[in-house]
Design a protein around this motif. Structure first.
Motif, PDB file in Angstrom:
ATOM      1  N   UNK A 229       5.463   9.262  16.009  1.00 14.60           N
ATOM      2  CA  UNK A 229       5.024   8.303  14.994  1.00 14.60           C
ATOM      3  C   UNK A 229       3.540   7.983  15.151  1.00 14.60           C
ATOM      4  N   UNK A 230       3.103   7.847  16.393  1.00 17.17           N
ATOM      5  CA  UNK A 230       1.694   7.547  16.658  1.00 17.17           C
ATOM      6  C   UNK A 230       0.804   8.704  16.177  1.00 17.17           C
ATOM      7  N   UNK A 231       1.222   9.935  16.459  1.00 22.39           N
ATOM      8  CA  UNK A 231       0.452  11.106  16.043  1.00 22.39           C
ATOM      9  C   UNK A 231       0.386  11.223  14.520  1.00 22.39           C
ATOM     10  N   UNK A 232       1.521  10.996  13.855  1.00 27.21           N
ATOM     11  CA  UNK A 232       1.548  11.149  12.402  1.00 27.21           C
ATOM     12  C   UNK A 232       0.733  10.061  11.708  1.00 27.21           C
ATOM     13  N   UNK A 233       0.745   8.842  12.250  1.00 29.45           N
ATOM     14  CA  UNK A 233      -0.072   7.784  11.663  1.00 29.45           C
ATOM     15  C   UNK A 233      -1.553   8.102  11.862  1.00 29.45           C
ATOM     16  N   UNK A 234      -1.909   8.653  13.013  1.00 23.01           N
ATOM     17  CA  UNK A 234      -3.286   9.089  13.268  1.00 23.01           C
ATOM     18  C   UNK A 234      -3.731  10.078  12.191  1.00 23.01           C
ATOM     19  N   UNK A 235      -2.866  11.035  11.876  1.00 22.97           N
ATOM     20  CA  UNK A 235      -3.204  12.039  10.859  1.00 22.97           C
ATOM     21  C   UNK A 235      -3.379  11.414   9.477  1.00 22.97           C
ATOM     22  N   UNK A 236      -2.597  10.390   9.200  1.00 24.13           N
ATOM     23  CA  UNK A 236      -2.744   9.697   7.912  1.00 24.13           C
ATOM     24  C   UNK A 236      -4.061   8.916   7.879  1.00 24.13           C
ATOM     25  N   UNK A 237      -4.381   8.257   8.984  1.00 23.66           N
ATOM     26  CA  UNK A 237      -5.571   7.414   9.028  1.00 23.66           C
ATOM     27  C   UNK A 237      -6.856   8.215   8.862  1.00 23.66           C
ATOM     28  N   UNK A 238      -6.922   9.402   9.452  1.00 23.88           N
ATOM     29  CA  UNK A 238      -8.169  10.172   9.363  1.00 23.88           C
ATOM     30  C   UNK A 238      -8.369  10.784   7.978  1.00 23.88           C
ATOM     31  N   UNK A 239      -7.366  10.658   7.119  1.00 25.17           N
ATOM     32  CA  UNK A 239      -7.528  11.102   5.736  1.00 25.17           C
ATOM     33  C   UNK A 239      -8.200  10.025   4.878  1.00 25.17           C
ATOM     34  N   UNK A 240      -8.282   8.811   5.414  1.00 25.78           N
ATOM     35  CA  UNK A 240      -8.886   7.701   4.676  1.00 25.78           C
ATOM     36  C   UNK A 240     -10.405   7.796   4.758  1.00 25.78           C
TER      37      UNK A 240
ATOM     38  N   UNK B 111      -5.271   1.544  -0.499  1.00 23.27           N
ATOM     39  CA  UNK B 111      -5.300   2.385  -1.694  1.00 23.27           C
ATOM     40  C   UNK B 111      -4.846   3.807  -1.393  1.00 23.27           C
ATOM     41  N   UNK B 112      -5.274   4.326  -0.250  1.00 24.17           N
ATOM     42  CA  UNK B 112      -4.989   5.720   0.089  1.00 24.17           C
ATOM     43  C   UNK B 112      -3.595   5.938   0.684  1.00 24.17           C
ATOM     44  N   UNK B 113      -3.066   4.926   1.368  1.00 26.97           N
ATOM     45  CA  UNK B 113      -1.850   5.158   2.150  1.00 26.97           C
ATOM     46  C   UNK B 113      -0.598   4.417   1.686  1.00 26.97           C
ATOM     47  N   UNK B 114      -0.754   3.313   0.942  1.00 23.01           N
ATOM     48  CA  UNK B 114       0.437   2.579   0.535  1.00 23.01           C
ATOM     49  C   UNK B 114       1.375   3.466  -0.293  1.00 23.01           C
ATOM     50  N   UNK B 115       2.629   3.512   0.136  1.00 22.86           N
ATOM     51  CA  UNK B 115       3.627   4.312  -0.560  1.00 22.86           C
ATOM     52  C   UNK B 115       3.548   5.799  -0.272  1.00 22.86           C
ATOM     53  N   UNK B 116       2.641   6.186   0.646  1.00 22.42           N
ATOM     54  CA  UNK B 116       2.438   7.613   0.935  1.00 22.42           C
ATOM     55  C   UNK B 116       2.640   7.930   2.412  1.00 22.42           C
ATOM     56  N   UNK B 117       3.336   7.048   3.117  1.00 21.01           N
ATOM     57  CA  UNK B 117       3.509   7.257   4.553  1.00 21.01           C
ATOM     58  C   UNK B 117       4.778   8.022   4.895  1.00 21.01           C
ATOM     59  N   UNK B 118       5.528   8.386   3.886  1.00 21.07           N
ATOM     60  CA  UNK B 118       6.676   9.277   4.082  1.00 21.07           C
ATOM     61  C   UNK B 118       7.658   8.799   5.122  1.00 21.07           C
ATOM     62  N   UNK B 119       7.991   9.696   6.064  1.00 27.26           N
ATOM     63  CA  UNK B 119       9.014   9.389   7.066  1.00 27.26           C
ATOM     64  C   UNK B 119       8.577   8.306   8.041  1.00 27.26           C
TER      65      UNK B 119
END
Length: 206
Positions: free
Chosen positions: A65-76, A124-132
């Motif tokens: 979970x920590x790794x996947x959130x990291x990947x989401x954050x660096x897309x912002x 704006x970038x991540x709400x509703x797009x965090x998947x699993x």
């Protein structure tokens, strides 16, 4: 390219750990190096490779979970790998996800390097797009506060610092004298920062 690696942690620094795999030491930058321990046990570390023209950097995480959130954050926009590590070092993934989904900018700006503009961009970038990732959190009702409100959001980092100082030879009696000062210092947000400040206070007491 890589999902995870298994090996022995041979060194811990304030920024990264060294993980030995088949006689090769890999430098893994991680949110909280002190979450790991130097020992002979084989440890599984989830990894992410960040590629730039001038560097290939490996980042390590204690949980998927920590790794996947990291990947989401660096897309912002406005958040790079170092910024994402700072966010993860200062709060549990579940709390960050809750704040994004609830559009709680006031909570997000508490993280190092996150201003109002970046907090709004995260939402704006991540709400509703965090998947699993949403499977690991239970969103509170609108009447509830986030779990960290009303208490030190960096309590885990403070406790990690206390354990590290005990390992360095300081007694619990000595640390009990400095802990209240650390808890009141809102500028301290990482294990390393707590340790450095604690050492300063301890040296003045001698």
């Amino acid at each position: 390219m890589y999902d995870y690696v298994k090996g022995q942690v041979t060194r811990i620094t304030p920024e990264y750990i060294a993980l030995e795999v088949q006689n090769i030491g890999y430098q893994l930058f991680t949110p909280n190096p002190y979450a790991f321990r130097v020992n002979e046990q084989i440890q599984l570390v989830y990894v992410h490779m960040h590629v730039r023209e001038d560097a290939h950097t490996l980042y390590g995480f204690t949980s998927l979970e920590q790794r996947e959130l990291f990947r989401k954050l660096i897309q912002v926009s406005g958040i790079g790998p170092k910024g994402a590590l700072a966010i993860l070092a200062s709060g549990a993934p579940t709390h960050v996800i809750q704040a994004i989904e609830m559009e709680d900018e006031a909570f997000l700006v508490k993280f190092p390097g996150v201003g109002k503009k970046t907090a709004r961009q995260m939402i704006l970038d991540l709400k509703g797009k965090l998947g699993t990732l949403m499977d690991v959190v239970e969103l509170p009702s609108t009447e509830d506060e986030l779990p960290l409100f009303g208490m030190n959001p960096y309590g885990h980092e403070l406790e990690e610092a206390m354990l590290a100082l005990i390992a360095l030879g300081y007694s619990e009696k000595e640390l009990a004298k400095v802990k209240p000062q650390l808890e009141e210092d809102e500028a301290l947000t990482t294990t390393d920062a707590y340790m450095k400040q604690a050492l300063k206070v301890l040296l003045k007491m001698k």
